[in-house]
Scaffold this motif. Structure first.
Motif, PDB file in Angstrom:
ATOM      1  N   LEU A  29      43.670 -93.968  24.423  1.00  0.00           N
ATOM      2  CA  LEU A  29      43.253 -95.142  23.670  1.00  0.00           C
ATOM      3  C   LEU A  29      43.309 -96.377  24.556  1.00  0.00           C
ATOM      4  O   LEU A  29      44.124 -96.468  25.476  1.00  0.00           O
ATOM      5  CB  LEU A  29      44.151 -95.329  22.453  1.00  0.00           C
ATOM      6  CG  LEU A  29      44.140 -94.173  21.449  1.00  0.00           C
ATOM      7  CD1 LEU A  29      45.168 -94.420  20.359  1.00  0.00           C
ATOM      8  CD2 LEU A  29      42.764 -94.002  20.858  1.00  0.00           C
ATOM      9  N   ALA A  30      42.455 -97.337  24.282  1.00  0.00           N
ATOM     10  CA  ALA A  30      42.353 -98.545  25.104  1.00  0.00           C
ATOM     11  C   ALA A  30      43.655 -99.339  25.130  1.00  0.00           C
ATOM     12  O   ALA A  30      44.006 -99.921  26.151  1.00  0.00           O
ATOM     13  CB  ALA A  30      41.216 -99.423  24.598  1.00  0.00           C
ATOM     14  N   ASP A  36      45.384 -95.484  37.146  1.00  0.00           N
ATOM     15  CA  ASP A  36      44.058 -95.013  37.556  1.00  0.00           C
ATOM     16  C   ASP A  36      44.077 -93.531  37.894  1.00  0.00           C
ATOM     17  O   ASP A  36      43.147 -92.795  37.562  1.00  0.00           O
ATOM     18  CB  ASP A  36      43.545 -95.813  38.754  1.00  0.00           C
ATOM     19  CG  ASP A  36      43.172 -97.236  38.371  1.00  0.00           C
ATOM     20  OD1 ASP A  36      43.023 -97.514  37.163  1.00  0.00           O
ATOM     21  OD2 ASP A  36      43.042 -98.072  39.290  1.00  0.00           O
ATOM     22  N   ALA A  37      45.144 -93.078  38.540  1.00  0.00           N
ATOM     23  CA  ALA A  37      45.257 -91.655  38.895  1.00  0.00           C
ATOM     24  C   ALA A  37      45.356 -90.783  37.640  1.00  0.00           C
ATOM     25  O   ALA A  37      44.739 -89.713  37.567  1.00  0.00           O
ATOM     26  CB  ALA A  37      46.469 -91.433  39.794  1.00  0.00           C
ATOM     27  N   GLU A  38      46.111 -91.245  36.655  1.00  0.00           N
ATOM     28  CA  GLU A  38      46.238 -90.494  35.402  1.00  0.00           C
ATOM     29  C   GLU A  38      44.910 -90.467  34.647  1.00  0.00           C
ATOM     30  O   GLU A  38      44.535 -89.446  34.063  1.00  0.00           O
ATOM     31  CB  GLU A  38      47.335 -91.105  34.528  1.00  0.00           C
ATOM     32  CG  GLU A  38      48.722 -90.922  35.115  1.00  0.00           C
ATOM     33  CD  GLU A  38      49.778 -91.781  34.436  1.00  0.00           C
ATOM     34  OE1 GLU A  38      50.973 -91.487  34.627  1.00  0.00           O
ATOM     35  OE2 GLU A  38      49.423 -92.752  33.735  1.00  0.00           O
ATOM     36  N   PHE A  39      44.182 -91.582  34.675  1.00  0.00           N
ATOM     37  CA  PHE A  39      42.871 -91.612  34.024  1.00  0.00           C
ATOM     38  C   PHE A  39      41.890 -90.698  34.757  1.00  0.00           C
ATOM     39  O   PHE A  39      41.084 -90.019  34.125  1.00  0.00           O
ATOM     40  CB  PHE A  39      42.319 -93.042  33.956  1.00  0.00           C
ATOM     41  CG  PHE A  39      41.062 -93.137  33.145  1.00  0.00           C
ATOM     42  CD1 PHE A  39      41.118 -93.091  31.763  1.00  0.00           C
ATOM     43  CD2 PHE A  39      39.819 -93.230  33.751  1.00  0.00           C
ATOM     44  CE1 PHE A  39      39.962 -93.148  30.992  1.00  0.00           C
ATOM     45  CE2 PHE A  39      38.662 -93.294  32.993  1.00  0.00           C
ATOM     46  CZ  PHE A  39      38.737 -93.253  31.616  1.00  0.00           C
ATOM     47  N   PRO A 113      48.381 -93.361  18.969  1.00  0.00           N
ATOM     48  CA  PRO A 113      48.516 -94.795  18.746  1.00  0.00           C
ATOM     49  C   PRO A 113      49.972 -95.227  18.825  1.00  0.00           C
ATOM     50  O   PRO A 113      50.859 -94.543  18.330  1.00  0.00           O
ATOM     51  CB  PRO A 113      47.968 -95.015  17.341  1.00  0.00           C
ATOM     52  CG  PRO A 113      47.538 -93.698  16.829  1.00  0.00           C
ATOM     53  CD  PRO A 113      47.867 -92.654  17.831  1.00  0.00           C
ATOM     54  N   LYS A 114      50.211 -96.369  19.470  1.00  0.00           N
ATOM     55  CA  LYS A 114      51.559 -96.921  19.540  1.00  0.00           C
ATOM     56  C   LYS A 114      51.732 -97.918  18.409  1.00  0.00           C
ATOM     57  O   LYS A 114      50.816 -98.646  18.074  1.00  0.00           O
ATOM     58  CB  LYS A 114      51.781 -97.620  20.875  1.00  0.00           C
ATOM     59  CG  LYS A 114      51.846 -96.664  22.038  1.00  0.00           C
ATOM     60  CD  LYS A 114      52.169 -97.395  23.313  1.00  0.00           C
ATOM     61  CE  LYS A 114      52.249 -96.414  24.457  1.00  0.00           C
ATOM     62  NZ  LYS A 114      52.522 -97.067  25.729  1.00  0.00           N
TER      63      LYS A 114
END
Length: 133
Positions: A29-30, A36-39, A113-114
């Motif tokens: 989620l945004a 960046d590596a995880e994405f 969601p947090k």
């Protein structure tokens, strides 16, 4: 030729379908930050196992609907067909789902969601059970 039992149209030849790749990939989620590596792991890494694999399929020459298939990549045996948004129910497919490295990935965790206030705490508890009020 592989015969796929479309849950909406019945058994059809494989040529009527398009494989959509790996099933159950959670989209981060945004509002949840990941590196960046995880994405990049979420975006580019896909499994290609020898054995049972959970895939998304679309009946392109029929009802055009998506569904999930638990298929053995060696024998092409279809173990289970189940709707999008659902989890596999057969023991082997459910085990393959739980064993997937994706269940522990940062992208998977970032897909939840947090909540930040006590008021939304019950929504967080319900979401962990698969329900959102």
């Amino acid at each position: 030729m592989l015969i796929i039992d479309c849950p909406h149209c019945g058994p059809r030849e494989e040529a009527e379908f398009a494989c959509g790749g790996e099933a159950h990939i959670a989209r981060p989620l945004a509002e949840n930050n990941i590196t960046d590596a995880e994405f990049a792991d979420y975006l580019f890494l896909r499994d290609n196992p020898k054995g049972l694999f959970l895939e998304r399929w679309r009946h392109t020459a029929g009802c055009r609907r998506w569904f999930n298939v638990a298929r053995d990549t060696v024998t092409h045996e279809i173990v289970e067909i189940y709707p999008m948004g659902a989890l596999p129910k057969s023991k082997p497919a459910a085990s393959a789902f739980k064993k997937s490295w994706r269940r522990q990935s940062p992208a998977e965790k970032a897909a939840s969601p947090k909540t930040t206030s006590a008021k939304t705490g019950s929504a967080k508890a319900s979401a962990s059970k698969g329900r959102i009020r």
